[in-house]
Design a protein around this motif. Structure first.
Motif, PDB file in Angstrom:
ATOM      1  N   TYR A 141      -0.642  19.437   2.825  1.00 20.21           N
ATOM      2  CA  TYR A 141       0.297  18.523   3.055  1.00 20.21           C
ATOM      3  C   TYR A 141      -0.149  17.036   3.141  1.00 20.21           C
ATOM      4  O   TYR A 141       0.697  16.069   2.348  1.00 20.21           O
ATOM      5  CB  TYR A 141       0.894  18.796   4.536  1.00 20.21           C
ATOM      6  N   VAL A 142      -1.164  16.646   3.910  1.00 15.81           N
ATOM      7  CA  VAL A 142      -1.404  15.160   3.882  1.00 15.81           C
ATOM      8  C   VAL A 142      -2.146  14.822   2.550  1.00 15.81           C
ATOM      9  O   VAL A 142      -1.821  13.464   2.002  1.00 15.81           O
ATOM     10  CB  VAL A 142      -2.421  14.672   4.885  1.00 15.81           C
ATOM     11  N   ALA A 143      -2.627  15.743   1.438  1.00 19.79           N
ATOM     12  CA  ALA A 143      -3.041  15.315   0.231  1.00 19.79           C
ATOM     13  C   ALA A 143      -1.738  14.931  -0.456  1.00 19.79           C
ATOM     14  O   ALA A 143      -1.660  13.773  -1.248  1.00 19.79           O
ATOM     15  CB  ALA A 143      -3.498  16.342  -0.461  1.00 19.79           C
ATOM     16  N   THR A 144      -0.499  15.607  -0.300  1.00 14.54           N
ATOM     17  CA  THR A 144       0.602  15.309  -1.043  1.00 14.54           C
ATOM     18  C   THR A 144       1.258  14.050  -0.511  1.00 14.54           C
ATOM     19  O   THR A 144       1.643  12.902  -1.420  1.00 14.54           O
ATOM     20  CB  THR A 144       1.742  16.288  -0.797  1.00 14.54           C
ATOM     21  N   LYS A 145       0.903  13.901   0.880  1.00 17.39           N
ATOM     22  CA  LYS A 145       1.715  12.495   1.260  1.00 17.39           C
ATOM     23  C   LYS A 145       0.686  11.091   0.948  1.00 17.39           C
ATOM     24  O   LYS A 145       1.239  10.138   0.744  1.00 17.39           O
ATOM     25  CB  LYS A 145       1.621  12.590   2.871  1.00 17.39           C
ATOM     26  N   ALA A 146      -0.622  11.398   0.814  1.00 23.36           N
ATOM     27  CA  ALA A 146      -1.475  10.331   0.296  1.00 23.36           C
ATOM     28  C   ALA A 146      -1.274   9.970  -1.175  1.00 23.36           C
ATOM     29  O   ALA A 146      -1.335   8.935  -1.267  1.00 23.36           O
ATOM     30  CB  ALA A 146      -3.064  10.774   0.310  1.00 23.36           C
ATOM     31  N   ALA A 147      -0.863  10.809  -1.867  1.00 24.66           N
ATOM     32  CA  ALA A 147      -0.307  10.678  -3.404  1.00 24.66           C
ATOM     33  C   ALA A 147       1.042   9.958  -3.293  1.00 24.66           C
ATOM     34  O   ALA A 147       1.037   8.981  -3.911  1.00 24.66           O
ATOM     35  CB  ALA A 147      -0.394  12.159  -4.153  1.00 24.66           C
ATOM     36  N   VAL A 148       1.900  10.226  -2.341  1.00 21.49           N
ATOM     37  CA  VAL A 148       3.084   9.511  -2.498  1.00 21.49           C
ATOM     38  C   VAL A 148       2.758   7.861  -1.840  1.00 21.49           C
ATOM     39  O   VAL A 148       3.525   7.036  -2.428  1.00 21.49           O
ATOM     40  CB  VAL A 148       4.059  10.027  -1.207  1.00 21.49           C
ATOM     41  N   GLU A 149       1.952   7.883  -1.058  1.00 23.75           N
ATOM     42  CA  GLU A 149       1.461   6.320  -0.630  1.00 23.75           C
ATOM     43  C   GLU A 149       1.014   5.636  -1.757  1.00 23.75           C
ATOM     44  O   GLU A 149       1.277   4.430  -2.038  1.00 23.75           O
ATOM     45  CB  GLU A 149       0.505   6.195   0.453  1.00 23.75           C
ATOM     46  N   GLN A 150       0.276   6.240  -2.663  1.00 25.71           N
ATOM     47  CA  GLN A 150      -0.548   5.616  -3.696  1.00 25.71           C
ATOM     48  C   GLN A 150       0.555   5.338  -4.890  1.00 25.71           C
ATOM     49  O   GLN A 150       0.438   4.179  -5.515  1.00 25.71           O
ATOM     50  CB  GLN A 150      -1.790   6.313  -4.261  1.00 25.71           C
ATOM     51  N   LEU A 151       1.310   6.401  -4.928  1.00 30.54           N
ATOM     52  CA  LEU A 151       2.703   6.122  -6.196  1.00 30.54           C
ATOM     53  C   LEU A 151       3.682   4.970  -5.654  1.00 30.54           C
ATOM     54  O   LEU A 151       3.783   3.987  -6.335  1.00 30.54           O
ATOM     55  CB  LEU A 151       3.611   7.392  -6.012  1.00 30.54           C
ATOM     56  N   THR A 152       3.713   4.986  -4.200  1.00 24.97           N
ATOM     57  CA  THR A 152       4.464   3.675  -3.639  1.00 24.97           C
ATOM     58  C   THR A 152       3.821   2.217  -3.974  1.00 24.97           C
ATOM     59  O   THR A 152       4.574   1.522  -4.609  1.00 24.97           O
ATOM     60  CB  THR A 152       4.548   3.745  -2.237  1.00 24.97           C
ATOM     61  N   ARG A 153       2.361   2.254  -3.685  1.00 26.83           N
ATOM     62  CA  ARG A 153       1.876   0.923  -4.190  1.00 26.83           C
ATOM     63  C   ARG A 153       1.778   0.591  -5.517  1.00 26.83           C
ATOM     64  O   ARG A 153       1.991  -0.635  -5.916  1.00 26.83           O
ATOM     65  CB  ARG A 153       0.407   0.969  -3.657  1.00 26.83           C
ATOM     66  N   VAL A 154       1.478   1.563  -6.286  1.00 21.46           N
ATOM     67  CA  VAL A 154       1.290   1.226  -7.976  1.00 21.46           C
ATOM     68  C   VAL A 154       2.801   1.015  -8.428  1.00 21.46           C
ATOM     69  O   VAL A 154       3.060  -0.046  -9.292  1.00 21.46           O
ATOM     70  CB  VAL A 154       0.735   2.385  -8.627  1.00 21.46           C
ATOM     71  N   PHE A 155       4.058   1.870  -7.951  1.00 21.41           N
ATOM     72  CA  PHE A 155       5.222   1.539  -8.286  1.00 21.41           C
ATOM     73  C   PHE A 155       5.760   0.134  -8.234  1.00 21.41           C
ATOM     74  O   PHE A 155       6.463  -0.466  -8.947  1.00 21.41           O
ATOM     75  CB  PHE A 155       6.032   2.664  -7.798  1.00 21.41           C
ATOM     76  N   SER A 156       5.306  -0.277  -6.879  1.00 27.04           N
ATOM     77  CA  SER A 156       5.878  -1.645  -6.501  1.00 27.04           C
ATOM     78  C   SER A 156       5.429  -2.703  -7.594  1.00 27.04           C
ATOM     79  O   SER A 156       6.374  -3.513  -7.857  1.00 27.04           O
ATOM     80  CB  SER A 156       5.567  -2.067  -5.064  1.00 27.04           C
ATOM     81  N   LYS A 157       4.434  -2.655  -7.982  1.00 31.29           N
ATOM     82  CA  LYS A 157       3.680  -3.465  -9.133  1.00 31.29           C
ATOM     83  C   LYS A 157       4.683  -3.203 -10.497  1.00 31.29           C
ATOM     84  O   LYS A 157       4.442  -4.235 -11.329  1.00 31.29           O
ATOM     85  CB  LYS A 157       2.350  -3.162  -9.267  1.00 31.29           C
ATOM     86  N   GLU A 158       5.074  -2.164 -10.684  1.00 33.85           N
ATOM     87  CA  GLU A 158       5.842  -1.818 -11.892  1.00 33.85           C
ATOM     88  C   GLU A 158       7.262  -2.328 -12.053  1.00 33.85           C
ATOM     89  O   GLU A 158       7.724  -2.433 -12.981  1.00 33.85           O
ATOM     90  CB  GLU A 158       5.707  -0.373 -12.204  1.00 33.85           C
ATOM     91  N   VAL A 159       7.904  -2.239 -10.722  1.00 34.62           N
ATOM     92  CA  VAL A 159       9.369  -2.848 -10.802  1.00 34.62           C
ATOM     93  C   VAL A 159       9.277  -3.820 -10.046  1.00 34.62           C
ATOM     94  O   VAL A 159      10.806  -4.116 -10.020  1.00 34.62           O
ATOM     95  CB  VAL A 159      10.168  -1.562 -10.151  1.00 34.62           C
ATOM     96  N   GLY A 160       8.427  -4.518  -9.685  1.00 37.42           N
ATOM     97  CA  GLY A 160       8.729  -5.907  -8.820  1.00 37.42           C
ATOM     98  C   GLY A 160       9.378  -6.961  -9.584  1.00 37.42           C
ATOM     99  O   GLY A 160      10.182  -7.599  -9.267  1.00 37.42           O
ATOM    100  N   SER A 161       9.115  -6.878 -11.071  1.00 35.10           N
ATOM    101  CA  SER A 161       9.799  -8.110 -11.797  1.00 35.10           C
ATOM    102  C   SER A 161      11.321  -7.809 -11.867  1.00 35.10           C
ATOM    103  O   SER A 161      12.016  -8.702 -12.192  1.00 35.10           O
ATOM    104  CB  SER A 161       9.285  -7.978 -13.125  1.00 35.10           C
ATOM    105  N   ARG A 162      11.922  -6.633 -11.396  1.00 36.11           N
ATOM    106  CA  ARG A 162      13.277  -6.596 -11.313  1.00 36.11           C
ATOM    107  C   ARG A 162      13.808  -6.786  -9.924  1.00 36.11           C
ATOM    108  O   ARG A 162      14.849  -6.616  -9.660  1.00 36.11           O
ATOM    109  CB  ARG A 162      13.649  -5.074 -11.781  1.00 36.11           C
ATOM    110  N   GLY A 163      12.839  -7.200  -8.977  1.00 30.84           N
ATOM    111  CA  GLY A 163      13.322  -7.589  -7.746  1.00 30.84           C
ATOM    112  C   GLY A 163      13.489  -6.229  -6.818  1.00 30.84           C
ATOM    113  O   GLY A 163      13.988  -6.362  -5.693  1.00 30.84           O
TER     114      GLY A 163
END
Ligand code: NDP
Length: 246
Positions: A154-176
């Motif tokens: 379970y925590v392995a899945t949630k650790a993955a979610v946290e990392q997806l969150t951080r990277v995705f913020s850099k991918e869509v930030g240009s759209r605000g």
């Protein structure tokens, strides 16, 4: 109170538990809400009925978030119905607590498919189809911080979610678009209480200096804030919502 007037908000896994409470809270703040569910149609319809009774606007939509085609279709239907999606709350999740040695291949895959692939599927659609200046709120867990035996997969899945969150913020930030995750501590829903004795529940409650577990409303208040424009400068963060447990 923050207003969400004119915002269209998709909440995955909103038939029951924390997601249902989030749907009620956000609709109460003026949002048009999509109550996604996988199997609990009756519960989802009940959540929608409560929102409408209180003067809000909501629809229920079935889609298994682990199925990319179903997620794509859900985005199609919402955009056709409401014209846009402003906020995505990736709340749908499952938890199977077992020692790693006892966890089956199927249990490992099911948790990753729902928690990680599900979050991935909706974010992939959101990358091009969430409205500019939108917000995404993903769901991790505070168990990531305390290393309890039995919670490995379970925590392995949630650790993955946290990392997806951080990277995705850099991918869509240009759209605000800002992207964050919340990490609830033990919260009073079926996911947490299922199979636990009163004694185990009070032991986990005592990890918080407030000596209680969370209620769904403790979490929905924070999601309300993160979904509002007031939280726009919070981006790429993971926020513990756990009464100080960790
Ligand atoms: P519940 O088990 O009470 O509710 C889970 C919700 O997710 C249900 O609405 C369920 O819908 C939905 N769901 C499950 N699988 C899918 C799927 N494949 N596709 C779409 N929807 C799905 O859980 P909680 O409310 O407790 O948990 C909500 C989130 O909070 C989860 O991500 C969980 O990991 C996280 N969390 C919970 C904590 C807690 O102590 N409760 C602590 C930390 C984090 P249906 O019934 O229709 O299948």
């Amino acid at each position: 109170m923050s207003t969400l007037k004119e915002k269209v908000i998709l909440i995955t896994g909103a038939s029951r538990g924390i997601g249902a409470e989030i749907a009620l809270k956000l609709a109460g703040a003026g949002a048009k809400v999509i109550v996604n569910y996988a199997g609990s149609k009756e519960a989802a319809d009940k959540t929608v009925a409560k929102i409408i009774e209180a003067g809000g606007e909501a629809i229920a939509l079935q889609a298994d978030v682990s199925n990319s085609e179903a997620v794509k279709k859900m985005f199609d239907v919402i955009i056709e119905h409401f014209g846009k999606i402003d906020v995505l709350v990736n709340n749908a999740g499952i938890m199977i607590t077992k020692l790693i040695k006892d966890t089956t291949d199927e249990e490992f895959s099911r948790q990753f498919d729902t928690n990680v692939r599900g979050t991935f599927n909706t974010m992939r659609e959101a990358a091009t189809r969430l409205a500019d200046n939108g917000s995404i709120i993903n769901f991790s867990t505070s168990v990531n911080r305390i290393m309890l035996p039995g919670y490995g997969t379970y925590v392995a899945t949630k650790a993955a979610v946290e990392q997806l969150t951080r990277v995705f913020s850099k991918e869509v930030g240009s759209r605000g678009i800002n992207v964050n995750s919340v990490s609830p501590g033990p919260t009073n829903t079926e996911l947490f209480t299922n199979g636990k004795s009163e004694e185990v529940i009070s032991r986990l409650a005592s990890l918080s200096p407030f000596n209680r577990i969370g209620e769904p409303e403790d979490i929905s208040e924070i999601v309300l804030f993160l979904a509002s424009d007031a939280a726009k400068w919070i981006n790429a963060q993971n926020i513990g919502v756990n009464g100080g447990m960790a």
